[in-house]
Design an enzyme around this catalytic site. Structure first.
Site, PDB file in Angstrom:
ATOM      1  N   ASP A  36       0.857  -1.192   0.000  1.00  0.00           N
ATOM      2  CA  ASP A  36       0.000   0.000   0.000  1.00  0.00           C
ATOM      3  C   ASP A  36       0.884   1.230   0.000  1.00  0.00           C
ATOM      4  O   ASP A  36       1.996   1.227   0.535  1.00  0.00           O
ATOM      5  CB  ASP A  36      -0.921   0.029   1.224  1.00  0.00           C
ATOM      6  CG  ASP A  36      -2.140   0.919   1.000  1.00  0.00           C
ATOM      7  OD1 ASP A  36      -3.228   0.391   0.722  1.00  0.00           O
ATOM      8  OD2 ASP A  36      -1.986   2.170   1.068  1.00  0.00           O
ATOM      9  N   ASN A  98      -9.010   7.497  -9.890  1.00  0.00           N
ATOM     10  CA  ASN A  98      -8.508   6.128  -9.985  1.00  0.00           C
ATOM     11  C   ASN A  98      -7.667   5.891 -11.240  1.00  0.00           C
ATOM     12  O   ASN A  98      -6.768   5.050 -11.238  1.00  0.00           O
ATOM     13  CB  ASN A  98      -9.669   5.136  -9.886  1.00  0.00           C
ATOM     14  CG  ASN A  98     -10.161   5.012  -8.456  1.00  0.00           C
ATOM     15  OD1 ASN A  98      -9.559   5.578  -7.540  1.00  0.00           O
ATOM     16  ND2 ASN A  98     -11.248   4.296  -8.247  1.00  0.00           N
ATOM     17  N   ASN A 123     -12.309   0.322  -9.647  1.00  0.00           N
ATOM     18  CA  ASN A 123     -13.411   0.850 -10.470  1.00  0.00           C
ATOM     19  C   ASN A 123     -13.079   2.210 -11.084  1.00  0.00           C
ATOM     20  O   ASN A 123     -12.269   2.940 -10.517  1.00  0.00           O
ATOM     21  CB  ASN A 123     -14.656   1.011  -9.585  1.00  0.00           C
ATOM     22  CG  ASN A 123     -15.500  -0.249  -9.562  1.00  0.00           C
ATOM     23  OD1 ASN A 123     -15.591  -0.960 -10.551  1.00  0.00           O
ATOM     24  ND2 ASN A 123     -16.117  -0.511  -8.421  1.00  0.00           N
ATOM     25  N   HIS A 178     -18.983  -3.768 -16.013  1.00  0.00           N
ATOM     26  CA  HIS A 178     -19.281  -3.881 -14.586  1.00  0.00           C
ATOM     27  C   HIS A 178     -19.897  -2.552 -14.160  1.00  0.00           C
ATOM     28  O   HIS A 178     -19.278  -1.729 -13.523  1.00  0.00           O
ATOM     29  CB  HIS A 178     -17.995  -4.157 -13.807  1.00  0.00           C
ATOM     30  CG  HIS A 178     -18.210  -4.280 -12.329  1.00  0.00           C
ATOM     31  ND1 HIS A 178     -19.092  -5.176 -11.775  1.00  0.00           N
ATOM     32  CD2 HIS A 178     -17.661  -3.620 -11.280  1.00  0.00           C
ATOM     33  CE1 HIS A 178     -19.062  -5.063 -10.467  1.00  0.00           C
ATOM     34  NE2 HIS A 178     -18.213  -4.122 -10.131  1.00  0.00           N
TER      35      HIS A 178
END
Ligand code: TXD
Length: 309
Positions: A36, A98, A123, A178
């Site tokens: 991370d 993102n 996403n 999606h």
């Protein structure tokens, strides 16, 4: 399943990433690296998971890090880094933030794990899969997005609940994007070998389809902060298993299309056959005319989002 010496790295140690790391590590599938950008969070979670290993009975290793050198020699890298939705947001609302994260992560995967298969979770999924494909420059068989495995599982869970039948008796595919335009393939949905449309009336099927499409948003609004992570991490595990089994298992995944289903230069959910090299083939399903129409509408929606990046 064959014994393996697999190494899987998970980028993003948030809700999906950490739960996936737990599933992979505790199943004994692979050595796991959890990375991370926030210093120490992945380290803390990895130590916590390792402390449970004697109880869970795994001899695999788990490393938490913020250093991309640790993902070296990964067989699979899963990208979960990025913001989740807040109540009222669509997946597409996440696009600009993102996109920057996925581009950055992909460029680091290209440097530090150039042989890996990449599974994208962030996403809006199909757009981020497209971006990861372009940014890594990997062969298309090594870049896929997780969506259909999750949407299919949600659809099956709801059908099983409605009919009070075993979930493993239901077979389906959820294709397309999606997002709100996902396409549950009713013509290929079977309950214990019988077509779904022969066991549930049309209006009931429509309401289950709607609940499937809305399920992510329903969970977001109930949680208040963050989005689903138990089922998304399970769906990634299903894809990993399909690859590790090395037997040509079919799982629906977002994949860069090069003419399949009449589409080019777009990532969309299609049934993919997997082995240890990644996608080896796209399964050609016979769709009904209505499904073809919905699939191409879904493609239009994905294309217009791709244009934004
Ligand atoms: O079906 C699907 N594909 C999905 C997708 C199902 C559920 C969640 N889905 C999406 O996954 C969701 O909309 C988000 O875009 C991602 C991750 O969801 P999650 O719920 O895990 O979000 P968190 O808990 O906020 O965790 C994200 C972590 C967090 O720890 C950040 O510090 C980290 O990502 N992060 C980064 N890590 C590494 N490198 C960079 N650049 C980075 N930026 C953020």
């Amino acid at each position: 399943m064959k014994p393996s010496l697999y190494k899987i790295s998970v980028i993003g140690a948030g809700a999906v990433g950490a739960t996936l790391a737990q599933r992979l590590f505790e199943s004994g599938f692979a050595d796991v690296v959890l990375l991370d950008v926030v210093k120490n969070i992945a380290r803390g979670k990895a130590l916590d998971l390792m402390d449970a290993a004697p109880i869970m009975g795994t001899e695999k290793s788990i490393v938490g890090t913020d250093d991309y050198k640790d993902i070296r020699d990964s067989d699979i890298v899963v990208i979960t880094a990025g913001l989740p939705r807040k109540p009222g947001m669509t997946r597409e609302d996440l696009i600009s933030k993102n996109a920057a994260i996925v581009k950055d992560v992909s460029s680091k995967i290209k440097i530090h794990a150039p042989e890996a298969i990449v599974i994208v979770v962030t996403n809006p999924l199909d757009i981020m899969t497209y971006l990861a494909y372009k940014a890594t420059g990997f062969n298309r068989n090594r870049v896929v997005g997780m969506a259909g495995a999750l949407d299919g599982s949600r659809f099956i869970a709801l059908i099983a609940d409605e009919l009070k039948v075993r979930r493993d008796l239901i077979k389906t595919y959820v294709m397309g994007s999606h997002g709100d335009t996902m396409v549950p393939i009713i013509s290929q949905t079977f309950v214990n070998g019988r077509l779904l449309s022969s066991v549930i009336p049309k209006d009931k099927i429509e309401s289950i389809v709607k609940r499937t499409c809305d399920r992510g948003a329903e969970i977001v609004s109930l949680l208040g902060t963050g989005s689903a992570y138990y089922s998304p991490s399970a769906a990634v595990l299903k894809m990993v298993k399909a690859m590790m089994d090395d037997a040509g298992d079919v799982v629906t995944a977002s994949f860069y299309l090069n003419g399949e289903y009449g589409l080019k230069d777009i990532c969309m959910g299609v049934p993919c056959r997997f082995d240890r090299r990644g996608v080896i083939d796209v399964m050609k399903l016979e769709l009904s005319n209505e499904e073809k129409e919905l699939f191409s509408r879904s493609a239009v929606a994905v294309k217009s989002s791709i244009d934004l990046i």
